[in-house]
Motif scaffolding. Structure first.
Motif, short mmCIF file in Angstrom:
data_model
loop_
_atom_site.label_atom_id
_atom_site.label_comp_id
_atom_site.label_asym_id
_atom_site.label_seq_id
_atom_site.Cartn_x
_atom_site.Cartn_y
_atom_site.Cartn_z
N GLY A 1 0.79 -0.99 -0.12
CA GLY A 1 -0.04 -0.16 -0.28
C GLY A 1 0.99 1.78 0.15
O GLY A 1 1.01 2.18 -0.77
N LEU A 2 1.74 0.84 0.92
CA LEU A 2 2.99 2.72 0.68
C LEU A 2 3.62 2.76 -0.31
O LEU A 2 3.63 3.92 -0.98
N TYR A 3 4.29 1.54 -1.92
CA TYR A 3 4.15 2.07 -2.04
C TYR A 3 3.75 2.36 -3.14
O TYR A 3 3.84 2.96 -3.85
N ALA B 1 1.49 8.62 3.58
CA ALA B 1 0.71 7.37 2.48
C ALA B 1 1.14 6.15 3.98
O ALA B 1 -0.04 5.23 3.95
N PRO B 2 2.41 5.81 4.73
CA PRO B 2 1.85 5.26 6.02
C PRO B 2 0.95 5.11 6.55
O PRO B 2 0.11 3.90 6.90
N LEU B 3 0.41 6.46 7.09
CA LEU B 3 -1.59 6.33 7.59
C LEU B 3 -2.41 5.48 7.40
O LEU B 3 -3.21 4.75 7.78
N VAL B 4 -2.67 5.73 5.99
CA VAL B 4 -3.72 5.75 4.83
C VAL B 4 -3.09 4.02 4.87
O VAL B 4 -3.75 3.19 5.29
N ALA B 5 -2.37 3.14 4.55
CA ALA B 5 -1.71 1.98 3.98
C ALA B 5 -2.31 1.50 5.86
O ALA B 5 -2.51 0.49 5.82
#
Length: 142
Positions: free
Chosen positions: A87-89, A102-106
């Motif tokens: 997800g992050l990528y 992005a890490p929070l969303v993933a």
């Protein structure tokens, strides 16, 4: 286990997840200026996972931490890590999302998978039989 107890467990898991996500995200933001975003993400993930183990054993599932559970607990996060990493990528490389967000969303996407797997490891017999939790006050803890 009664329905009320299960709902309490889900609520405590969500609370611990929120604290753990905040810890992870804070560590990530602290590390991000000093190293590449994926290295910061990985180190923050490992550090937060150790905290998650203790919060989940004592608070969420109210069982005692043991070395066996501690050594197996990373398996609960393998799925989480893979989902979050992909997800992050995807969010950074394909969607152009900011590497600070992005890490929070993933992480949010991976939550249900982590609950199911962590419950199976931290509560003996959780997959099917009656609740066989070991009391927190028992011996041989981490």
């Amino acid at each position: 286990m009664s329905r009320r107890e299960k709902l309490g467990q889900v609520f405590r898991f969500a609370l611990v997840g929120g604290v753990n996500t905040g810890t992870f995200f804070g560590l990530y933001l602290l590390l991000h200026p000093w190293m590449p975003y994926f290295a910061a993400y990985s180190l923050a993930f490992v550090l937060a996972m150790v905290g998650s183990f203790f919060m989940n054993t004592y608070f969420t599932y109210r069982t005692r931490p043991t070395w066996k559970k501690f050594l197996l607990f990373p398996l609960t996060n393998v799925t989480n890590y893979v989902i979050q990493s992909v997800g992050l990528y995807a969010l950074v490389a394909w969607a152009g999302m900011d590497t600070r967000i992005a890490p929070l969303v993933a992480a949010v996407v991976a939550i249900p998978f982590t609950f199911v797997i962590s419950r199976k490891i931290l509560i003996p017999g959780a997959a099917g039989q009656a609740d066989e939790r070991e009391p927190v006050g028992s011996s041989s803890t981490v």
